[in-house]
Design a protein around this motif. Structure first.
Motif, PDB file in Angstrom:
ATOM      1  N   MET A   1      16.474  -4.745   1.532  1.00 15.58           N
ATOM      2  CA  MET A   1      15.488  -4.411   2.553  1.00 15.58           C
ATOM      3  C   MET A   1      16.102  -4.553   3.933  1.00 15.58           C
ATOM      4  O   MET A   1      16.905  -5.448   4.175  1.00 15.58           O
ATOM      5  N   SER A   2      15.679  -3.683   4.840  1.00 18.86           N
ATOM      6  CA  SER A   2      16.088  -3.803   6.227  1.00 18.86           C
ATOM      7  C   SER A   2      15.307  -4.953   6.863  1.00 18.86           C
ATOM      8  O   SER A   2      14.253  -5.364   6.365  1.00 18.86           O
ATOM      9  N   GLY A 131      24.459  -2.972  -3.077  1.00 18.23           N
ATOM     10  CA  GLY A 131      24.611  -4.133  -3.958  1.00 18.23           C
ATOM     11  C   GLY A 131      23.651  -5.240  -3.604  1.00 18.23           C
ATOM     12  O   GLY A 131      23.080  -5.892  -4.473  1.00 18.23           O
ATOM     13  N   ALA A 132      23.464  -5.469  -2.297  1.00 16.25           N
ATOM     14  CA  ALA A 132      22.522  -6.509  -1.876  1.00 16.25           C
ATOM     15  C   ALA A 132      21.102  -6.163  -2.300  1.00 16.25           C
ATOM     16  O   ALA A 132      20.337  -7.027  -2.741  1.00 16.25           O
ATOM     17  N   PRO A 152       2.281 -15.674  -4.550  1.00 14.63           N
ATOM     18  CA  PRO A 152       3.307 -16.204  -5.432  1.00 14.63           C
ATOM     19  C   PRO A 152       3.830 -17.539  -4.933  1.00 14.63           C
ATOM     20  O   PRO A 152       3.982 -17.763  -3.728  1.00 14.63           O
ATOM     21  N   ALA A 153       4.125 -18.438  -5.882  1.00 18.70           N
ATOM     22  CA  ALA A 153       4.634 -19.751  -5.518  1.00 18.70           C
ATOM     23  C   ALA A 153       6.055 -19.670  -4.993  1.00 18.70           C
ATOM     24  O   ALA A 153       6.475 -20.464  -4.167  1.00 18.70           O
ATOM     25  N   SER A 154       6.823 -18.717  -5.503  1.00 17.55           N
ATOM     26  CA  SER A 154       8.200 -18.573  -5.052  1.00 17.55           C
ATOM     27  C   SER A 154       8.343 -17.276  -4.283  1.00 17.55           C
ATOM     28  O   SER A 154       7.728 -16.277  -4.612  1.00 17.55           O
ATOM     29  N   VAL A 155       9.147 -17.295  -3.254  1.00 19.14           N
ATOM     30  CA  VAL A 155       9.344 -16.135  -2.389  1.00 19.14           C
ATOM     31  C   VAL A 155      10.771 -15.659  -2.536  1.00 19.14           C
ATOM     32  O   VAL A 155      11.695 -16.472  -2.586  1.00 19.14           O
ATOM     33  N   PRO A 156      11.030 -14.360  -2.643  1.00 18.48           N
ATOM     34  CA  PRO A 156      12.407 -13.872  -2.732  1.00 18.48           C
ATOM     35  C   PRO A 156      13.250 -14.420  -1.588  1.00 18.48           C
ATOM     36  O   PRO A 156      12.775 -14.618  -0.483  1.00 18.48           O
ATOM     37  N   PHE A 157      14.538 -14.657  -1.899  1.00 22.49           N
ATOM     38  CA  PHE A 157      15.396 -15.354  -0.961  1.00 22.49           C
ATOM     39  C   PHE A 157      15.449 -14.690   0.404  1.00 22.49           C
ATOM     40  O   PHE A 157      15.615 -15.354   1.404  1.00 22.49           O
ATOM     41  N   SER A 158      15.300 -13.377   0.474  1.00 20.62           N
ATOM     42  CA  SER A 158      15.403 -12.676   1.745  1.00 20.62           C
ATOM     43  C   SER A 158      14.202 -12.945   2.646  1.00 20.62           C
ATOM     44  O   SER A 158      14.239 -12.638   3.826  1.00 20.62           O
TER      45      SER A 158
END
Length: 289
Positions: A1-2, A131-132, A152-158
């Motif tokens: 994602m940008s 790739g990212a 969501p309890a967890s959020v994507p690292f980005s």
């Protein structure tokens, strides 16, 4: 994602969490399915413009700011936001005498080599970004495990916060991903009808003020005993949407104070405060005697 898409996703998730809307509720009350909303809210795909408007409508929030974020993100997603071509190199050294100029063939080889270098660099950039993006999609949580949760309890690292404590001082809460699921310390409605909220992010260790329903020229300031950060309503676009102050460091137990200054010359300054870690409060201006 940008970065622009990331900011849009963070704002959409914050709005959804604040309204307490589940994926099922969004699917029932909009033309978009539960799986579509899952993709929109996790950055797997860019939501349609109308989906952004629908979420703002359900949350009873102005849509100006979210639509502005969508426009920027969509321009990168669709490829319309093409970076300007680099300016041609200007050689400041003295020009050679015409008789000493290199042969045309040599000049052509130099230009061709530069073009090949640009192609190689562009290709490498595409591979890295692709790739990212692939890694991000692989790390996103599974839909079925999260569909019943409001957030969501967890959020994507980005989407992790990009600062903490003193490092957040004077910086944009949305740009630094601190506006994802913050606490509302206090809500206040001014004598002019403007709304102000004191917001706090535990993950960022910082607070800020959010305001809407304002008039051009209004100003909101926020402080937690340190520097004061303010924002002024500059135009009708600001007045039609959410406006945020910059952040100020705020630890548990800190007192955060916000002050509203109306644009009208005869308007009075109104202030309210809240303590980090205490129950949220709602206040209104005192009635005239």
């Amino acid at each position: 994602m940008s970065p622009d898409h990331t900011r849009l996703v963070a704002a959409l998730r914050e709005l959804r969490a604040g309204a307490g809307l589940s994926l099922a509720a969004l699917a029932e009350r909009t033309p978009y399915s539960k799986s579509s909303w899952e993709r929109y809210l996790n950055g797997k795909s860019l939501p349609p413009r109308q989906a952004v408007r629908e979420l703002c409508r359900l949350a009873n929030e102005p849509d100006g700011r979210l639509l502005a974020l969508w426009e920027i993100a969509e321009s990168h997603w669709s490829g319309r936001a093409v970076a300007p071509a680099p300016a041609p190199h200007t050689d400041e050294s003295p020009r050679p005498h015409p008789q000493e100029s290199p042969p045309p063939a040599a000049t052509g080889r130099r230009r061709l080599g530069g073009s090949r270098l640009l192609v190689v660099l562009a290709s490498a950039y595409t591979v890295i970004v692709g790739g990212a993006a692939a890694l991000l999609f692989l790390l996103l949580p599974d839909t079925e495990a999260r569909e019943a949760e409001p957030l969501p309890a967890s959020v994507p690292f980005s989407l992790a916060p990009q600062c903490h404590g003193a490092a957040c001082e004077g910086r944009d809460p949305m740009r630094l991903i601190c506006g994802l699921g913050p606490d509302t310390l206090a809500s206040y409605r001014t004598a002019t009808g403007a709304h102000i909220e004191l917001r706090h992010s535990k993950k960022c260790g910082a607070s800020w003020a959010r305001t809407w329903g304002t008039a051009i020229g209004d100003r909101v300031d926020v402080t937690a005993g340190g520097p004061t950060h303010g924002v002024r309503i500059r135009n009708k676009d600001d007045a039609a949407t959410f406006i945020y102050t910059e952040m100020t460091e705020a630890r548990p137990g800190s007192t955060v104070r916000a002050c509203f200054r109306p644009a009208s010359a005869d308007g009075e300054r109104e202030c309210f405060e809240a303590r980090v870690g205490e129950a949220a409060t709602t206040a209104r201006p005192p009635s005239p005697q």
